[in-house]
Design a protein around this motif. Structure first.
Motif, short mmCIF file in Angstrom:
data_model
loop_
_atom_site.label_atom_id
_atom_site.label_comp_id
_atom_site.label_asym_id
_atom_site.label_seq_id
_atom_site.Cartn_x
_atom_site.Cartn_y
_atom_site.Cartn_z
N ILE A 73 -1.34 7.71 -6.47
CA ILE A 73 -1.36 6.46 -5.70
C ILE A 73 -1.63 5.28 -6.62
O ILE A 73 -0.97 4.23 -6.51
CB ILE A 73 -2.40 6.52 -4.57
N SER A 74 -2.56 5.43 -7.54
CA SER A 74 -2.86 4.35 -8.49
C SER A 74 -1.63 4.00 -9.33
O SER A 74 -1.34 2.83 -9.57
CB SER A 74 -4.01 4.75 -9.42
N GLN A 103 2.75 0.18 -10.40
CA GLN A 103 4.18 -0.09 -10.57
C GLN A 103 4.68 -1.06 -9.52
O GLN A 103 5.54 -1.90 -9.78
CB GLN A 103 4.98 1.22 -10.51
N SER A 104 4.12 -0.95 -8.32
CA SER A 104 4.50 -1.84 -7.23
C SER A 104 4.15 -3.29 -7.56
O SER A 104 4.95 -4.20 -7.32
CB SER A 104 3.78 -1.41 -5.95
N LYS A 105 2.98 -3.48 -8.13
CA LYS A 105 2.57 -4.85 -8.52
C LYS A 105 3.49 -5.42 -9.58
O LYS A 105 3.81 -6.60 -9.56
CB LYS A 105 1.12 -4.85 -9.01
N LYS A 106 3.92 -4.58 -10.52
CA LYS A 106 4.81 -5.04 -11.58
C LYS A 106 6.21 -5.38 -11.06
O LYS A 106 6.83 -6.34 -11.51
CB LYS A 106 4.94 -3.96 -12.67
N SER A 107 6.69 -4.56 -10.14
CA SER A 107 8.09 -4.69 -9.71
C SER A 107 8.28 -5.47 -8.42
O SER A 107 9.38 -5.93 -8.13
CB SER A 107 8.71 -3.30 -9.54
N MET A 113 8.75 3.25 -3.15
CA MET A 113 8.94 3.94 -4.43
C MET A 113 8.72 5.44 -4.27
O MET A 113 9.50 6.25 -4.77
CB MET A 113 7.99 3.36 -5.48
N ILE A 114 7.67 5.82 -3.57
CA ILE A 114 7.37 7.23 -3.35
C ILE A 114 8.51 7.88 -2.55
O ILE A 114 8.96 8.98 -2.87
CB ILE A 114 6.02 7.41 -2.64
#
Length: 61
Positions: free
Chosen positions: A29-30, A35-39, A46-47
């Motif tokens: 999850i981390s 990755q979510s914050k970056k993209s 994403m999952i």
């Protein structure tokens, strides 16, 4: 000049989805949240994509 782009209602594809509850490791999850914050892509999406790709790869074997 003809517009080659489809109308907005043709850009959205409806998928047959099911809502589930799943326990995932904190490290996974981390990772996806980082990755979510970056993209800017939601980590749940994403999952879902990773699981869909995995299922597609092994569904026909």
């Amino acid at each position: 000049m003809n517009d080659f782009l489809p109308p907005p209602d043709k850009l959205i594809t409806k998928e047959d989805n099911s809502k589930v509850t799943i326990l995932l490791s904190k490290k996974s999850i981390s990772f996806f949240k980082a990755q979510s914050k970056k993209s800017g892509v939601p980590y749940q999406s994403m999952i879902k994509k990773v699981l869909d790709l995995y299922a597609d790869k092994f569904a026909h074997k």
